[in-house]
Structure formats: structure tokens, C-alpha cells
Design an enzyme around this catalytic site. Structure first.
Site, short mmCIF file in Angstrom:
data_model
loop_
_atom_site.label_atom_id
_atom_site.label_comp_id
_atom_site.label_asym_id
_atom_site.label_seq_id
_atom_site.Cartn_x
_atom_site.Cartn_y
_atom_site.Cartn_z
N GLU A 141 76.12 35.77 -0.20
CA GLU A 141 74.66 35.30 -0.26
C GLU A 141 74.01 35.18 -1.86
O GLU A 141 74.30 36.39 -2.33
CB GLU A 141 73.75 35.81 0.62
CG GLU A 141 72.68 35.32 1.06
CD GLU A 141 71.95 36.16 2.12
OE1 GLU A 141 72.41 36.33 3.49
OE2 GLU A 141 70.62 36.61 1.95
N GLU A 164 63.55 35.14 -3.22
CA GLU A 164 62.64 35.30 -2.06
C GLU A 164 61.39 35.62 -2.60
O GLU A 164 61.17 36.18 -3.71
CB GLU A 164 63.12 36.22 -1.27
CG GLU A 164 64.26 35.86 -0.15
CD GLU A 164 64.39 36.77 0.91
OE1 GLU A 164 64.52 36.57 2.09
OE2 GLU A 164 64.75 38.21 0.64
#
Ligand code: NAG
Ligand code: NAG
Ligand code: NAG
Ligand code: NAG
Ligand code: NAG
Ligand code: NAG
Length: 430
Positions: A126, A130
């Protein structure tokens, strides 16, 4: 694949009972899985969300279950949350094997709300951006390898102005040698993660398998009960506290456009073994039809073909065959060489594999959102907070949990909490 709340509740119970696994539809490091349709290196796959009409998923995109979207010419895609279980999420239908992704977006303001733009693979590598809706002063970068969430020291908060109230361009440049995160330009990365950065554990935790691109907005802290519950407390603190759904409150992340370039050959990407290593990834387009980026060929438009894989129209491609569409595992062409090694073997001067940058601590003006790696958060429970933070970041993308406990993987308390959190926020995407 996404769980309904009912399912989630059931799974949550199972979870609390003990043991579960991080969710992926099929983890190629654990068993044989269908191949991944690749966008390919013909040309960028661009989506202008300001010109999308209707509410269906635009060409090349897939909605997570339960997702409803709207689009307008001013702001593009509207990832709107108006209930505590809202978690609108879209992902590309196809994958990239290294490449660049650039999006022009405005994250969602709002205490308790988390916006995300991530790349994620079938074995849970990943690469993340964010945003915490409570923090208008910084954006978080993060990464995970092979679903390993035992450490949460990888997040860095980068100070930027109007992180959740302004528009910015966010870029990810991903090669086999490094990941670079950029804000507003492609010149000066705010972060460089080298393959051999200590945090990648000799590269094993470096993201290196075919990724989908996912955009989403979710609730990191649903309510006061979640803030009080020891299981969700950490994430709630990370998210800045409970979101309010009083009256007609709603929270929108907007994305105007996104540009995606796959450095890989396209066709179908398969894991030729269970290492999850980049050199185990093969493309069915290896050979004749790969690397000819000048050719108007094939993979370029396959992004619109979604499931029909490699419209490798350039018939010549040796074995790319038609077999791949159904997701059979072995679409690799005879004599295929590794996808990974193409076009990514050079490291620009600026990208020396120094670990220094990757571990730099971003200072944050937001509340409770300092670099998790220091554990010196403002929230007192340093460890818990950072765990929850990193974890929830993982859980955003990593639809945690599955009722299928076939895996004997045992999780520790922290992870159980993390997974419970993943469920708690209802953000179970595939
Ligand atoms: C998971 O990550 C931790 C810390 O980075 C590391 O010590 C551990 O070996 C990793 N586990 C696996 C299975 O790679
Ligand atoms: C990396 O660190 C060096 C020296 O510490 C600094 O000059 C450079 O600007 C940093 N680069 C990034 C991308 O942070
Ligand atoms: C995305 O939108 C921004 C702002 O309008 C624009 O500057 C940029 O060129 C667009 N990118 C693409 C790939 O369309
Ligand atoms: C990604 O961006 C870098 C820097 O602009 C560029 O050198 C590279 O060719 C790009 N890769 C792809 C696959 O578009
Ligand atoms: C694969 O390589 C072998 C040996 O080099 C060769 O004989 C064969 O023709 C090749 N097959 C294809 C499809 O290129
Ligand atoms: C974040 O860290 C900086 C520098 O370490 C510190 O001055 C600041 O008070 C911290 N902020 C929070 C919210 O902890």
C-alpha cells in the site's frame, strides 16, 4: 468486496473472539489467484471527473459496495458522507505495475472524517495519502508491505496550507527503487522512500506488486461512544474526535481529475510465485507488445475495457492470448521477462537511497497529528494513538477481516483493535 454492516457486526464478533486475517479477495502470496488486468504503458489513463455525467462509475472505475457518487463541472467527483456509516470509495478497475498517479483534489474537512488516496495491491502492499478532516495544516503519507501492520511508524505528516480546505495536486511516483510523494509539483518530493530504507526491512516491506488506485472518504470516529470505547479510542483520537451528524451535516472530498501512468506492460499481471517480490510479477504483454510506448496499441485503451483485459489489439503479442479475461492465473507469455525491470531501473540523482528523508518528522499544525513515528503525540497515549493511526490507515484500504479464518495467522491485541476499527468505521472496501 465490502461487508454490509450486518456482516461486519457478525465478523466483528468473530474478531473479538480471536483471530482473523487482513482482507483481500485473494492474496497471491498465500494461494493461486486470478491475474490482474493491467492498464499498461501505452498512454496515461486520465479521468476528468468534472465532465462525468450521471452517477454511474466513469469508464475504468468501480464503486465499492454501498458507494453513491455525484459529479459536477465545478468540483468533479463528490465523495459525500452524510451518515456515520458513509464511506464512498471508488477504485480503478485495472492495475498498474509501478508508475505515476497524480490527482487534483480537495480533501474533506470535518472532525472525525478521513479522506484517502491510495494504491493497494492484492497482497496488501500500500502507498497512501491521507487527510484528517480536523487537520487543515498537514497531509499524511504512509506505506505498508504485504499487509504487515505490526508497526505503525511509517506515517509522516507533511505541513501544507489548507490541507482539507484547499485544492492541491497530489502525486505518487512509484518505481522499483523508490516511492516519491509530491504536493503541487513533480519537482520536489515531500517524501522519498527508498527500496532499502530501514523501514522496508531490506525491501521486503517495500510496495512492489500490481496496484489499484483507490479514492475514498470515510468516518474515522463515528460518535462519542466510539471515542469512549477502548477499541476505537485510538483511532478516534487520531481522527480528531467524533464526527457530528447533527442536522444536515455532511462531509465531501472532491476530486477533479486523476492521471495514471502504468510503467508496466499491461496485459495481465500475475504473481509467478508467492514471494510478493516485484521480480516475480509477470505481464502477459511481455515481449513484442511491451515497451513500444509509441505504438498506439493495445493496453492504452484497455482501461476502458475494464474486465475485458488486454485489448491487446496488436494481435502480434505472442501469447497474451485471450485466456486472461476470466482471471485465470497463468497468462504469462512464454519467455516472459520481468515486468518490473522496465523503465524503472534508473534512479534520478535526487533519489539517493538515503533513509534520512523517509524518516523525517513532519511537524504538524493540526491537533494530535504529529508524526506517529515519534510516539510523542499530543494525545498522551502515544503508542495507542500511533498504532491506531497507522492501523486505521491500513484499515481504510484494507478491508480488514473476513469471516474466513482459513489462515492461521494470529493477531495480537493491537491488531484486533485495528481490525475492529476497520469494521467500526464501516470502511470495508475491496
Ligand atoms: C512485519 O514488520 C515488522 C516490523 O517492520 C517486522 O519486524 C516483521 O518481520 C514483519 N513481518 C513479516 C512477516 O515480514
Ligand atoms: C532530504 O534530506 C536532505 C538532507 O537532509 C534535504 O536536503 C532534502 O531536501 C530532503 N529531501 C526531501 C525530499 O525531503
Ligand atoms: C487537473 O485539474 C487541474 C486544475 O484544473 C489542472 O491544472 C490539471 O492540468 C488537471 N490535470 C489533468 C490530468 O487533467
Ligand atoms: C513518472 O514521472 C517521472 C517524473 O516526471 C517520469 O520520469 C517517468 O517517466 C514517469 N513514469 C511513467 C510511467 O509515466
Ligand atoms: C522461447 O524461448 C525458446 C528458447 O530460447 C525458443 O525456442 C522459443 O521459440 C521461444 N518462444 C517464444 C514464444 O518466443
Ligand atoms: C508536534 O510536534 C512539534 C515539534 O515536535 C511540536 O512543537 C508540536 O507541539 C506538536 N504538536 C502536537 C499537536 O503534538
Amino acid at each position: 468486496m465490502r461487508f454490509t454492516i450486518a456482516t461486519a457486526t457478525a465478523v466483528l464478533s468473530a474478531l473479538q473472539a480471536a483471530n482473523a486475517q487482513t482482507f483481500t479477495a485473494c492474496d497471491p502470496t498465500k494461494k493461486t489467484c486470478p491475474g490482474d488486468s493491467g492498464i499498461g504503458n501505452g498512454k496515461p489513463f486520465n479521468t476528468d471527473f468534472t465532465s462525468v455525467s450521471g452517477t454511474d462509475a466513469p469508464t475504468g472505475w468501480t464503486y465499492a459496495d454501498g458507494t453513491t457518487m455525484s459529479y459536477d463541472s465545478a468540483n468533479g467527483a463528490n465523495f459525500k458522507i452524510s451518515t456515520k456509516t458513509g464511506a464512498p470509495t471508488i477504485s480503478t478497475s485495472q492495475y498498474i505495475m509501478f508508475g505515476n498517479v497524480s490527482t487534483y483534489a480537495k480533501a474533506s474537512p470535518g472532525t472525525g472524517i478521513v479522506s484517502s488516496f491510495i494504491l493497494e495491491s492484492d497482497d496488501l502492499d500500500e502507498i497512501d495519502w491521507e487527510w484528517l478532516g480536523s487537520n487543515d495544516g498537514s497531509v499524511e503519507s504512509n506505506f505498508f508491505g504485504k499487509g504487515n501492520v505490526t508497526t505503525y511508524d511509517r506515517a509522516i505528516y507533511h505541513p501544507i496550507s489548507q490541507a482539507v480546505t484547499g485544492w492541491h495536486t497530489y502525486n505518487i511516483e512509484w518505481t522499483k527503487d523508490y516511492v516519491k510523494w509530491y504536493v503541487d509539483d513533480m519537482v520536489t518530493p515531500v517524501r522519498i522512500l527508498a527500496y532499502d530504507d530501514p523501514k522496508t526491512i531490506k525491501g521486503t516491506q517495500f510496495p512492489q506488486t500490481p496496484m489499484k488506485i483507490k479514492l475514498g472518504n470515510w468516518v474515522g470516529c463515528a460518535d462519542a461512544a466510539a471515542a469512549a470505547d477502548p477499541k476505537t479510542q485510538g483511532t478516534c483520537q487520531w481522527a480528531g474526535g467524533p464526527a457530528s451528524f447533527d442536522g444536515s451535516a455532511s462531509y465531501s472530498m472532491y476530486v477533479k481529475n486523476i492521471s495514471i501512468s502504468d510503467a508496466g506492460c499491461g496485459g495481465t499481471y500475475t504473481y509467478s510465485d508467492m514471494t510478493g517480490s516485484f521480480d516475480s510479477i509477470k505481464s502477459s504483454n511481455e515481449g513484442a507488445s511491451c515497451g513500444s510506448s509509441s505504438s498506439p496499441s493495445s493496453s492504452a485503451d484497455s482501461s476502458s475495457a475494464a474486465s475485458s483485459t488486454t485489448a491487446s489489439g496488436t494481435a502480434s503479442s505472442t501469447a497474451s492470448a485471450s485466456t486472461v479475461s476470466s482471471g485465470t492465473t497463468t497468462a504469462s507469455a512464454p519467455n516472459s521477462t520481468t515486468t518490473a525491470s522496465i523503465s524503472t531501473s534508473t534512479v534520478p540523482a535526487g533519489a539517493s537511497p538515503s533513509s534520512g528523508n523517509a524518516t523525517a518528522t513532519g511537524s504538524s499544525s493540526g491537533s494530535g497529528s504529529n508524526d506517529t513515528s515519534t510516539g510523542s503525540g499530543s494525545t498522551g497515549t502515544g503508542a495507542t494513538t500511533s498504532n491506531a493511526g497507522g492501523a486505521s490507515s491500513s484499515s481504510t484500504s484494507t478491508p480488514q477481516i473476513t469471516a474466513n479464518s482459513a489462515s492461521s495467522h494470529k493477531y495480537g491485541t493491537v491488531e484486533l483493535v485495528v481490525m475492529a476499527l476497520g469494521l467500526g468505521v464501516g470502511y470495508l472496501v475491496m
